[in-house]
Motif scaffolding. Structure first.
Motif, PDB file in Angstrom:
ATOM      1  N   TYR A  59     -52.521  59.928 -13.709  1.00  0.00           N
ATOM      2  CA  TYR A  59     -52.299  60.449 -12.234  1.00  0.00           C
ATOM      3  C   TYR A  59     -52.484  61.666 -12.618  1.00  0.00           C
ATOM      4  N   LYS A  60     -53.905  62.290 -11.934  1.00  0.00           N
ATOM      5  CA  LYS A  60     -54.126  63.684 -12.267  1.00  0.00           C
ATOM      6  C   LYS A  60     -53.438  64.479 -11.140  1.00  0.00           C
ATOM      7  N   GLY A  61     -53.131  64.112  -9.828  1.00  0.00           N
ATOM      8  CA  GLY A  61     -52.560  64.540  -8.906  1.00  0.00           C
ATOM      9  C   GLY A  61     -53.179  65.913  -8.458  1.00  0.00           C
ATOM     10  N   ALA A  62     -54.547  65.838  -7.855  1.00  0.00           N
ATOM     11  CA  ALA A  62     -55.258  67.163  -7.430  1.00  0.00           C
ATOM     12  C   ALA A  62     -54.280  68.020  -6.582  1.00  0.00           C
ATOM     13  N   VAL A  63     -53.457  67.428  -5.568  1.00  0.00           N
ATOM     14  CA  VAL A  63     -52.806  68.184  -4.674  1.00  0.00           C
ATOM     15  C   VAL A  63     -51.276  68.559  -5.152  1.00  0.00           C
ATOM     16  N   GLY A  76     -56.862  58.031  -9.654  1.00  0.00           N
ATOM     17  CA  GLY A  76     -56.826  58.415  -8.437  1.00  0.00           C
ATOM     18  C   GLY A  76     -55.533  58.300  -7.452  1.00  0.00           C
ATOM     19  N   SER A  77     -55.589  59.325  -6.802  1.00  0.00           N
ATOM     20  CA  SER A  77     -54.500  59.513  -5.889  1.00  0.00           C
ATOM     21  C   SER A  77     -55.180  59.640  -4.478  1.00  0.00           C
ATOM     22  N   THR A  78     -54.614  60.191  -3.393  1.00  0.00           N
ATOM     23  CA  THR A  78     -55.000  59.856  -1.983  1.00  0.00           C
ATOM     24  C   THR A  78     -56.005  61.168  -2.059  1.00  0.00           C
ATOM     25  N   PRO A  79     -56.198  62.149  -2.467  1.00  0.00           N
ATOM     26  CA  PRO A  79     -57.083  63.119  -2.310  1.00  0.00           C
ATOM     27  C   PRO A  79     -58.338  62.712  -3.246  1.00  0.00           C
ATOM     28  N   ALA A 108     -64.663  67.478  -7.507  1.00  0.00           N
ATOM     29  CA  ALA A 108     -64.779  67.912  -9.211  1.00  0.00           C
ATOM     30  C   ALA A 108     -63.584  67.450  -9.656  1.00  0.00           C
ATOM     31  N   ALA A 109     -62.337  67.342  -9.089  1.00  0.00           N
ATOM     32  CA  ALA A 109     -61.116  66.859  -9.717  1.00  0.00           C
ATOM     33  C   ALA A 109     -61.301  65.184 -10.217  1.00  0.00           C
ATOM     34  N   GLY A 110     -61.784  64.619  -9.018  1.00  0.00           N
ATOM     35  CA  GLY A 110     -61.999  63.274  -9.149  1.00  0.00           C
ATOM     36  C   GLY A 110     -62.681  62.736 -10.180  1.00  0.00           C
ATOM     37  N   ASP A 140     -64.226  60.879 -15.662  1.00  0.00           N
ATOM     38  CA  ASP A 140     -64.749  61.278 -16.828  1.00  0.00           C
ATOM     39  C   ASP A 140     -63.768  61.226 -18.070  1.00  0.00           C
ATOM     40  N   ILE A 141     -62.729  61.655 -18.144  1.00  0.00           N
ATOM     41  CA  ILE A 141     -61.944  61.526 -19.251  1.00  0.00           C
ATOM     42  C   ILE A 141     -61.523  60.000 -19.362  1.00  0.00           C
ATOM     43  N   MET A 142     -61.269  59.280 -18.529  1.00  0.00           N
ATOM     44  CA  MET A 142     -60.692  58.055 -18.682  1.00  0.00           C
ATOM     45  C   MET A 142     -61.838  57.194 -19.208  1.00  0.00           C
TER      46      MET A 142
END
Lengths: 387, 387
Positions: B188-192, B232-235, B203-205, B210-212
Motif C-alpha cells: 500500500y503506497k497510498g498516493a493520497v 493500488g489504492s483508489t487514486p 507516476a505514483a501508480g 515497478d517496485i513490486m
C-alpha cells in the motif's frame, strides 16, 4: 456461520469477570481505583474551596451509566449531556436530573425531549436563539410540558452562545413565550480546547466567571430570575468556581483525564485512568515500531503540534517518554522509538490518548479493572447513537 | 424506561423502508444509484485497461456486507479487510474469499483466523516479519490449518512492510516454516494518504508497480513462487494496474469517494455518494453558523491545511463552495459563511467528508436511498468491533 459473539452483537455488559487472557488489542482499559480517586478529588476539592457550588459532570467523556452513577453517588447534583441520545441512555439507566448543554433543534428532537420530561426526568435544555426558544415553546404546547431552559453565553469560544451585548434583549423576547422557563445561564469557554488555548487556567476560569456574573446581573436587572450560573470545564472548573455567584460547574474529562489535560498541568500523567492498549505488529526499522491502533481506535482530533504546547504525537506511551506516535492511518500507528529500545513484535503497550472523550467514542466496549483486580467488559451504552 | 429502540440497541437493519421524516441529524446518507455507478466505473475501467488484473476491493471504507456483495456481484474476485473483525462479519454474511492486509499478531487473533479457514473461507493473510510468520506457523500446527500468506512490501509509506533489500532473505527463511504458504506480495503506497502526498497519480501508480515487479522477479529467482502481485489504492489503482505483471488491485474509497479524492482529481465532487447531513442549530453571527456535527460524527483525521492541497475545512458543504467548516469540537461544527447567505436555524445541509472511511466508522447506522427513492437503515455491521 456466526463469528460475532452475542455480547458483541447485542452490546451488553459482561455479568461475570472476564479472563484477562481474552483481551484483544486495541482496547480501552479503565482503572477503576484511579477513576474513583479522580471523581473524589474533583468532588472534595470543589466542596472545600466553594461549598456553595454544585457539580454537574459532563458524561460525554465516558458515555457509561455506571460511571455517571458513581459521580452522582460521590456528590454530583445531576449530569450534563451533549445530546439527547446520551440523555436517553442515562435516563433509561435511572438518572433523573439531566442538563443537555446543546441547542435542541427540530421537531423529533423536541418530541424526544418532551418524552423524557413526561417520564419524570428533570431535563434542562440549552437555548441560544429566539428561533430555538420558539421551537421549544411550540413543542411545549404540543406535548403539554414546560421546558426549563438555560441561556448559553458566548465567552470567547465562538461556537454556540449569545453575546453579552445581545443576551438581555433575547431573554426578554424569550420570556414572553409560553411553555418555557429561563432558570439559568451557562457557558463553555474551553481553556484547553479553545481556539487559542491558554495555560493560565486561573485567569481563564476567573474571566469566564466574571463575564457570567455580569450577564446574570444584567438579566436580573431586566427582571429575569437567574438562579443557576453554570460554568467550567476540567481545566477551569475549580478556578471558575471560586468566583462568588457561580452556582455550578460542569467538568467532564476529570473522571479519566488525558494527555492534553496533563500537558496543561491539570493532572499528572499518572492520574490518567483510561488507557488504550495496543500490540506491536511490526518493527520494520530499529527506530520504528508499528502498533495496531490508528484513527479508528485512537482519536485523531487533537493532532500533534496544533497549538503552543506542541504535543508530540497522538498519545503518550506509558513508560517511554521518548517514543512518539508520529503518524496514524486507520489501523496503523507509526511510532518512532530509540533504536536501542527493546520492543518486540507481539509486545503490548499502553497509551494515554491525547483526547480521551473522542477515543472512548470509537469503541463499542471498554474494559474495567476493579479494585480487586477483576476485569469486566462494559458496553459504551451511549456510543454510536449520534443524534 | 426504554428510550432506546430495539434497532438501536441490537443494531439490526430495517426490513421495511423507513419514513424520510424520521431521519435525525447527524446521519450518513448513501445514494445507492451513485454508489453502484462508482462500483461499475472502477470494475469496467479496470476490465478495459487491464483485463488480466483482478479487483479485490477494500471494505474498510463501508464495513457493510450488503455493499461488499454488490462489489462481488459486479466482478470483484474477493474482498480486502483491515482486520479480523471485519473479515468475521463479512464471512458471517457469506463472503468466502478474503485477504486481511494487516499482520495478524497474537494467539487469539490467529485462533480466530484459523476458525475462518476451518469454516471454508479462503483467507489470505499478511506477513512482514519472521516473528509474524513464526506465529502463523505455530498456529497452523495447533489448529491443523495452512495459512496462505502474502508478504507486505514497503514502497514508501514507511509503515508495515519489508524493504526490497530485505525481502528475499526474509522470504527464504519463511519458506522453511511449516503450515504457511507464500503465494503473493502486496503493498500500500497510498498516493493520497502518503507521508508526502503526490498529485502525480500516474507516476505514483507506476512507481509502486515497478517496485513490486522487481521484488517479484527477485523472489522468483530465489525459488519463491509468487503468483499474486497486489497493489493500488483508489487514486493509484488504475495507474498501477497497467504495469505488466500486476495481478490484483485493492482500492476501497472509490465506492463512495470523498472530498480528499476529489481534491486529488480522482473523482468529481458530484461522484461522492455518501454524505453527512447536519442541522444548523445556531447562527450566532452573520458570518458563522453552527452545525450539529463535530469530531464524534464527522472524521477529524484529515485536517484542514495539512498538506500541499490545503483542504479548506473538514468537509465540503454541498451547494456552497464558500462555506468553510473551520473548526470542530465533539458535537459542534463552526462554519464560516458569507454574511448574505440565507442559512436559518433548523435548515439541513449535506457535507462531503474529507475522509469517508473514518466518518462511516463513527456511525452505528447509515441510511441508504435506493434507486426508487426508498430509504433503508443499515447497521454498519463491522463498525466498533475494533480488534
Amino acid at each position: 456461520m456466526s463469528f460475532v459473539t452475542t455480547e458483541q452483537h447485542h452490546r451488553i455488559d459482561s455479568t461475570l469477570p472476564i479472563d484477562p487472557e481474552s483481551l484483544q488489542t486495541p482496547y480501552v482499559m479503565i482503572d477503576l481505583a484511579r477513576t474513583k480517586r479522580n471523581i473524589h478529588h474533583m468532588t472534595t476539592t470543589l466542596q472545600n474551596i466553594s461549598p456553595q457550588v454544585t457539580l454537574r459532570p459532563h458524561i460525554k467523556t465516558h458515555k457509561l451509566p455506571q460511571l455517571a452513577k458513581m459521580q452522582l453517588a460521590a456528590g454530583a447534583i445531576g449530569i450534563t449531556c451533549a445530546k439527547l441520545a446520551e440523555a436517553e441512555v442515562m435516563a433509561a439507566a435511572g438518572i433523573n436530573d439531566i442538563f443537555i448543554g446543546y441547542p435542541l433543534i427540530g421537531k423529533l428532537r423536541l418530541q424526544r425531549a418532551a418524552k423524557l420530561l413526561q417520564a419524570g426526568v428533570r431535563l434542562i435544555v440549552a437555548v441560544d436563539s429566539l428561533e430555538g426558544a420558539q421551537q421549544l415553546s411550540r413543542a411545549a404546547s404540543i406535548h403539554h410540558v414546560t421546558f426549563e431552559i438555560r441561556l448559553e453565553i458566548e465567552t470567547g469560544l465562538r461556537r454556540t452562545g449569545v453575546t453579552q451585548e445581545q443576551v438581555v434583549a433575547l431573554a426578554l423576547q424569550i420570556a414572553t413565550l409560553k411553555g418555557i422557563h429561563i432558570t439559568g445561564i451557562f457557558t463553555y469557554k474551553g481553556a484547553v480546547l479553545a481556539e487559542k488555548p491558554t495555560t493560565d487556567l486561573a485567569a481563564a476560569g476567573k474571566e469566564e466567571s466574571d463575564i457570567m456574573i455580569k450577564v446574570a446581573a444584567a438579566l436580573r436587572e431586566a427582571g429575569i430570575a437567574i438562579q443557576d450560573i453554570s460554568v467550567g470545564s476540567t481545566p477551569s472548573a475549580l478556578h471558575a468556581a471560586s468566583t462568588e455567584g457561580v452556582t455550578e460547574v460542569r467538568p467532564g474529562t476529570y473522571i479519566f483525564y488525558d494527555r492534553m489535560q496533563a500537558a496543561y498541568g491539570v493532572c499528572q500523567l499518572e492520574d490518567c485512568s483510561a488507557l488504550l492498549w495496543a500490540t506491536i505488529v511490526s518493527r520494520p526499522a530499529p527506530d520504528r515500531i508499528i502498533i495496531d491502533t490508528g484513527s479508528k481506535s485512537l482519536a485523531a482530533d487533537i493532532q500533534p503540534q496544533q497549538d503552543q504546547l506542541f504535543l508530540h504525537g497522538f498519545g503518550h506511551i506509558v513508560g517511554d517518554a521518548d517514543a512518539i506516535i508520529e503518524r496514524m492511518n486507520e489501523e496503523h500507528g507509526m511510532v518512532t522509538v530509540r533504536p536501542e529500545a527493546t520492543y518486540a513484535i507481539g509486545d503490548r503497550i499502553s497509551i494515554i490518548p491525547n483526547h480521551i472523550c473522542t477515543t472512548i467514542n470509537l469503541h463499542n466496549f471498554v474494559y474495567v479493572k476493579d479494585e480487586d483486580g477483576k476485569l469486566y467488559q462494559w458496553n459504551v451504552a451511549a456510543r454510536g447513537l449520534v443524534y
